[in-house]
Design an enzyme around this catalytic site. Structure first.
Site, PDB file in Angstrom:
ATOM      1  CE1 TYR A 281      -2.426  -4.563  11.323  1.00  0.00           C
ATOM      2  CE2 TYR A 281      -4.721  -5.172  10.959  1.00  0.00           C
ATOM      3  CZ  TYR A 281      -3.606  -4.435  10.606  1.00  0.00           C
ATOM      4  OH  TYR A 281      -3.666  -3.575   9.540  1.00  0.00           O
TER       5      TYR A 281
ATOM      6  CB  ILE B 172      -0.933   0.011   1.234  1.00  0.00           C
ATOM      7  CG1 ILE B 172      -1.891  -1.180   1.197  1.00  0.00           C
ATOM      8  CG2 ILE B 172      -1.714   1.315   1.313  1.00  0.00           C
ATOM      9  CD1 ILE B 172      -2.715  -1.344   2.474  1.00  0.00           C
TER      10      ILE B 172
ATOM     11  CB  SER C 299      -7.442  -2.900  10.609  1.00  0.00           C
ATOM     12  OG  SER C 299      -8.140  -4.086  10.310  1.00  0.00           O
TER      13      SER C 299
END
Length: 661
Positions: free
Chosen positions: A529, A390, A516
């Protein structure tokens, strides 16, 4: 037949003149300021006539007898069959002084001029605003009964009509149009006014929520809307067929709608969520004015109110008119139009044309440079983790847009490869090796950026680490949580806090944090995460509040699953629809251009709503997916084994694009 028109360059006037010129042999004399002489040629082209039939009369509405020269006035004397006065300030936000000068004194000068040239009939285009905020039904034979005309617009429209009624010495008629919107056939409109103020709010709802999701609307008083073509056709017909003096005609929609109905019709036209539940704005009427005034005296309340209204493109006093109390009787108009075939069309039938024209031509965002080049050209942009995935895709976008693009990463070879790729594309990168998980290296890197570039204008916190492993498989792997938090949270904070002082000093800067979708959906198997990204999200919300008045803004992107090297170890993702890095880079570009507080997919927002309102249901859904999809071979420490998926799992992974399993 000869006509004289003031306001011929306006939205209604321009179309009325065109209609008048359709009559065989008609000639229109129109008032225009000397400095606007250059517009005459384009006006004639629009009207489709030559100089012999559209004759400019130079003057000024605010001058005695319109400032028309004596010679021009003598030439017009006795020649004008119909005099139409449309020139006025049609703007709720205009200052009182200008409204008095144009609406009141301008009308007085116009009436004097009509008498001086011995016009046959004077047609004054007033407004339903002349009734003020009258409680109940206002008839066409009512005038002095007007109530609550304290607002400058209501007051000046009422006073201008009074001048016609009391001082006009030639036969006269008054026409009161409702809120005039675009053409019902084309949607064409020239400015944002009235119901158009709510279009941006509806557009925002459409961007955030799926069209099937019920939404909350605002219920208020009645709002009367008419398309400009109906106003022009009715005005033209009535003025030629009803010559008796002293009549008033309401050019309104006989049906009329409540504010909530109008918002719902427009939402349907925009394919936005349907408003199923309405909050009655009348409830605000129970709050004493002294309490409202006291609240608005508080600086935080005043700032929030103004910021919200500005963000939605609404005038600050718009809420004062939501509970509009007046309905309008139009029996005189209906009788005058009987047999003409002229009738106000149904809003349901032409609302989509209004929306389509607004979105193509009037949306304020169309007139702002919203290109990435216009946003970042010549600015310093730092993309952490910019050597692949990304980050690399985003760095290419920034560099192509003319930004001074800086990338960093741990692997010098990857940085060199990225710079080589950029050079081949025709734009340079500036690359620095840096380990964002190392606090001392972060400090060194920030110092280097300050010395070499004076800091950065845009910071993209993209560097991150993701671990997909169930908690039950992590009992002896506490270091997974430590290293994920170290990079995703502490590293990003160290760089951000190091660069913030420079942004504050310049009173400008934007930080984009790549979070996220898992933070919104609480995705199983991603506890390490998601926790690290949730921590960054929480810090960002706090920082946004602290720096809101210092020119520094923040955007959190709850990124869906993207096809990058980070997800490569999880074999089942090879069959899951994912975003390409270029698509993720587009989201980052949008974050820099529009600077929203958050960017999230509809799927992510839906997950957040589910967890907020029905947490138990959300847990069952996520637990089902958790059991349906096994840990990856990498997470289990197995090599070469291929995960076996059930048919249900295969079907679900195809349906749930971009969600973390």
């Amino acid at each position: 037949m000869h006509y004289f028109v003031t306001g011929a360059t306006g939205f209604i006037g321009k179309r009325l003149v065109k209609k008048l010129l359709e009559r065989k042999g008609s000639v229109v004399h129109f008032l225009i300021r000397q400095e606007s002489e250059g517009k005459v040629a384009s006006l004639r082209e629009y009207w489709g006539v030559g100089a012999a039939r559209a004759l400019p009369v130079f003057g000024n509405l605010t001058a005695k007898r319109l400032g028309v020269s004596a010679d021009a006035a003598r030439a017009l004397k006795g020649q004008i069959d119909h005099f139409y006065h449309l020139a006025a300030v049609y703007d709720l936000q205009a200052d009182e002084e200008s409204q008095i000068a144009v609406n009141i004194e301008g009308t007085r000068h116009t009436v004097e001029f009509a008498k001086a040239i011995a016009a046959g009939h004077f047609h004054h285009v007033s407004s339903i605003a002349a009734a003020g905020l009258y409680e109940g039904v206002f008839r066409e034979d009512m005038f002095d009964e007007a109530e609550n005309i304290d607002h400058p617009y209501f007051m000046t429209k009422h006073e201008s009509e009074k001048i016609v009624r009391q001082e006009c010495k030639v036969p006269w008629s008054v026409y009161r149009p409702a809120l005039v919107v675009g053409d019902s056939r084309t949607g064409e409109m020239d400015k944002i006014d009235g119901p158009y103020y709510f279009f941006k709010l509806i557009q925002r709802m459409r961007q955030i929520l799926p069209p099937w999701m019920p939404s909350i609307g605002l219920e208020g008083g009645r709002i009367n809307i008419v398309p400009v073509d109906f106003v022009v056709n009715a005005l033209d017909y009535i003025s030629h067929h009803k010559r008796a003096s002293g009549h008033c005609f309401h050019l309104v929609d006989p049906v009329g709608y409540r504010v909530g109905d109008v918002l719902d019709i427009l939402s349907k036209a925009a394919h936005a969520p349907k408003m199923n539940l309405f909050i009655n704005a009348a409830l605000m009427g129970f709050i004493p004015k002294s309490v409202k005034k006291g609240l608005m005296a508080l600086a935080p309340v005043r700032r929030v109110y103004r910021a919200v209204m500005q963000d939605l493109g609404l005038p600050e006093d718009m809420m004062n008119f939501v509970n509009y109390p007046t309905r309008f009787d139009c029996r005189e108009t209906l009788a005058a139009l009987k047999g003409s075939g002229i009738a106000c069309p149904n809003l349901h039938d032409y609302a989509w044309r209004l929306w389509d024209y607004w979105e193509r031509h009037l949306d304020p965002d169309l007139h702002i440079d919203r290109s990435l080049k216009g946003t970042v050209a010549g600015k310093v942009v730092l993309v952490t983790g910019g050597s692949s995935g990304i980050g690399l895709a985003a760095a290419h976008k920034f560099a192509e847009a003319g930004a001074i693009t800086i990338i960093c990463g741990r692997d010098q070879d990857k940085l060199d490869e990225a710079c080589k790729e950029a050079k081949e594309r025709g734009h340079p990168f500036i690359a620095y090796p840096a380990d964002i998980a190392d606090m001392a290296d972060c400090d060194r890197f920030v110092k280097l950026l300050t010395e070499n570039h004076g800091g950065v204008d845009f910071l993209i916190n993209n560097a991150g680490r993701s671990i997909r492993r169930a908690i039950e498989g992590s009992y002896d792997r506490f270091h997974d949580f430590e290293r994920t938090m170290q990079l995703n949270y502490f590293g990003s904070l160290r760089v951000t806090m190091g660069l913030l002082p420079g942004m504050v000093a310049r009173r400008k800067g934007h930080v984009v944090n790549i979070s996220s979708i898992g933070v919104l959906t609480n995705a199983p198997r991603f506890s390490a995460y998601v926790a690290s990204k949730a921590a960054l999200d929480a810090w960002t919300r706090c920082a946004s509040s602290e720096f809101a008045d210092q020119g520094v803004t923040f955007t959190t992107i709850n990124m869906p699953l993207v096809r990058t090297p980070m997800i490569a170890p999880t074999q089942i993702y090879k069959n899951v629809p994912t975003l390409a890095p270029e698509e993720a880079a587009d989201m980052i570009a949008q974050a820099c251009i529009f600077k929203p507080v958050r960017i999230a997919t509809r799927l992510g927002v839906t997950g957040e709503v589910l967890h907020a309102f029905v947490p138990r249901v959300a847990q069952i859904v996520m637990n089902t997916s958790f059991r349906m999809f096994p840990d990856s071979s990498a997470a289990k420490g197995e090599k070469g084994a291929k995960p076996q998926l059930s048919p249900e799992a295969v079907a679900m992974q195809q349906m749930m694009r971009g969600i973390h399993f």
